[in-house]
Design a protein around this motif. Structure first.
Motif, short mmCIF file in Angstrom:
data_model
loop_
_atom_site.label_atom_id
_atom_site.label_comp_id
_atom_site.label_asym_id
_atom_site.label_seq_id
_atom_site.Cartn_x
_atom_site.Cartn_y
_atom_site.Cartn_z
N LYS A 1 -31.22 -135.07 34.50
CA LYS A 1 -31.90 -136.16 33.87
C LYS A 1 -32.30 -136.31 32.37
O LYS A 1 -32.07 -135.33 31.56
N SER B 1 -26.48 -124.99 30.80
CA SER B 1 -26.59 -125.84 31.99
C SER B 1 -25.43 -126.09 32.46
O SER B 1 -25.22 -125.60 33.78
N TRP C 1 -31.01 -124.10 35.02
CA TRP C 1 -32.00 -124.21 33.85
C TRP C 1 -33.40 -124.95 34.12
O TRP C 1 -34.49 -124.48 33.55
N THR C 2 -33.57 -125.82 34.87
CA THR C 2 -34.65 -126.37 35.45
C THR C 2 -35.85 -125.26 36.02
O THR C 2 -36.88 -125.37 35.63
N HIS D 1 -41.21 -127.47 26.23
CA HIS D 1 -40.45 -126.44 26.93
C HIS D 1 -40.21 -125.52 25.91
O HIS D 1 -39.07 -124.66 25.73
N SER E 1 -37.00 -122.89 33.34
CA SER E 1 -37.93 -123.31 32.22
C SER E 1 -39.17 -123.41 33.02
O SER E 1 -40.45 -122.94 32.49
N TYR E 2 -39.29 -123.64 34.32
CA TYR E 2 -40.62 -123.59 35.14
C TYR E 2 -40.99 -122.13 35.18
O TYR E 2 -42.29 -121.69 34.89
N GLU F 1 -31.39 -131.36 37.96
CA GLU F 1 -31.52 -130.69 36.65
C GLU F 1 -32.53 -131.54 36.03
O GLU F 1 -32.01 -132.60 35.11
N SER F 2 -33.85 -131.43 36.39
CA SER F 2 -34.58 -132.38 35.67
C SER F 2 -35.13 -132.18 34.23
O SER F 2 -35.53 -133.05 33.83
N HIS F 3 -34.83 -131.10 33.94
CA HIS F 3 -35.04 -130.85 32.50
C HIS F 3 -34.09 -130.74 31.64
O HIS F 3 -33.99 -130.08 30.56
N GLY G 1 -33.26 -127.28 42.97
CA GLY G 1 -33.41 -127.41 41.72
C GLY G 1 -32.14 -126.47 40.93
O GLY G 1 -31.56 -125.68 41.44
#
Ligand SMILES: Cc1c2[nH]c(c1CCC(=O)O)Cc1[nH]c(c(CCC(=O)O)c1C)Cc1[nH]c(c(CCC(=O)O)c1C)Cc1[nH]c(c(C)c1CCC(=O)O)C2
Length: 368
Positions: free
Chosen positions: A263, A234, A160-161, A175, A164-165, A219-221, A157
């Motif tokens: 994403k 990011s 940033w992703t 978020h 955020s989790y 970077e899914s988020h 990951g």
């Protein structure tokens, strides 16, 4: 020598299909290579059977289980690459956070980060061999068991992703807890992003040492950030990761292609194509032709069929794939979905997707 080197010999079987690696480097291929994000997943009955009754992260910690789950989709479909079965949330775990996979809810952190002082709970200097050696062993074992059929992709990951989790404590629509940090605590946010970057660099290098032949950074988020926040929180870290991993690998005389998948970050396509990654992964909201134009031939592209197109009848999937190939062209292109396969999708339709990519691209390349 790290502990990881002692487990299995590294004289891996010779690679028989390097189409994916050549496409990543923009070289000529006989067909367009194809793989799917989440190709090892619940849409496969054999995956559900292997995972049944077992804790998700315990499964991630078993090299034998990860190897088996990684190989399952290759037994069914002629994918041109495999991605190691694991999860992006093993990194926060390695930094000392508790993460559980709750059925019907997804990943859950019982004690998420709430305020900047919570950063003190995190392990700053992570011994990746000790904390994440199980992933390295899974990669080494899989490199042997895959018998050189296709290359094996490692992943992480992006900062940033993961941040955020770690703050949200799980999935979220807005978020807003994590984004509050960016606006209220920018310095602490950068501190956390920097801590994550340092661990991710070591983690990716460990994966290559263990046998990963390409790396993807998720970077899914990205899409939850606006262009200005993406540029501040990011992009610098994505760039730093690729630069540091590449410099270190170069010192060792090694080189593996790196893919960045941010994403919903269409606003940052130009920047992403100048970020030290060979490949930019795309979600389905970007038109192939304009993605090519905006990245100006600087990188290879990966993606981007809407995963939901897999609900269409097979003939329609074939037509959609053909259009996608015409948009991207056959050179410097890796076919994939714009995000992962969903659990309720028909395995047969994944097969139709893979076959359509191979068939149409072979024809198109012959005609060049
Ligand atoms: C955001 C994210 C996660 N994990 C990952 C991401 C980034 C990619 C993306 O944007 O989807 C990355 C990931 N997770 C998994 C892989 C394996 C490789 C692959 O086949 O792509 C990869 C690359 C296995 C998994 N990771 C997970 C599954 C499904 C759960 C299971 O097997 O029991 C798989 C196959 C669980 C997971 N893990 C995560 C989520 C949101 C979920 C889904 C929870 C749910 O559906 O209930 C966090």
């Amino acid at each position: 020598m790290s502990k990881n080197d002692l487990i299995l010999p590294k004289d891996f079987p010779q690679l028989k299909n390097d189409t994916f690696l050549r496409a990543a480097r923009g070289e000529e291929t006989e067909h367009v290579p194809v793989w799917c994000m989440r190709q090892a997943g619940r849409y496969l009955p054999e995956f559900r059977e292997s995972r049944a009754g077992k804790d998700f992260f315990e499964t991630c910690q078993s090299p034998e289980a990860c190897c088996e789950l990684t190989l399952q989709p290759l037994r069914r479909f002629p994918f041109d690459a495999a991605i190691i079965f694991s999860d992006i949330l093993v990194v926060p775990q390695a930094m000392g956070m508790d993460v559980q996979m709750v059925a019907g809810k997804g990943p859950t952190f019982p004690e998420p980060l709430k305020e900047p002082e919570d950063l003190q709970r995190l392990q700053v200097k992570v011994d990746t061999d000790k904390e994440l050696g199980y992933v390295f062993r899974a990669i080494t074992l899989t490199r042997h068991k895959i018998e050189g059929k296709v290359p094996l992709i490692g992943f992480s990951g992006a900062p940033w992703t993961l941040m955020s989790y770690m703050i949200e404590g799980g999935g979220s629509n807005t978020h807003s807890k994590a984004k509050r940090w960016l606006y209220q605590h920018p310095e602490a946010s950068h501190m956390l992003l920097k801590m994550l970057t340092d661990v991710i660099v070591e983690y990716l290098l460990g994966q290559v040492a263990a046998g990963a032949q390409a790396l993807q950074v998720f970077e899914s988020h990205a899409g939850i950030l606006g262009p200005a926040e993406f540029k501040e929180f990011s992009l610098p870290y994505l760039r730093d990761i690729a630069r540091r991993v590449k410099d270190k690998l170069k010192e060792a005389g090694q080189d593996v292609p790196m893919i960045v998948f941010a994403k919903d970050a269409h606003y940052a396509l130009e920047e992403l194509s100048q970020s030290n990654y060979e490949v930019v992964g795309l979600d389905w909201t970007i038109d192939p032709l304009s993605a090519r134009e905006r990245t100006g031939g600087k990188v290879s592209l990966q993606g981007n069929m809407d995963p939901c197109a897999l609900y269409a009848p097979k003939e329609r999937i074939s037509d959609i794939v053909k259009k996608m190939l015409e948009g991207f062209g056959t050179r410097g292109y890796i076919a994939n979905l714009g995000h992962g396969v969903y659990p309720d999708m028909e395995p047969e339709n994944i097969g139709a997707f893979v076959e359509a990519v191979h068939q149409h691209s072979k024809q198109m390349i012959k005609q060049i």
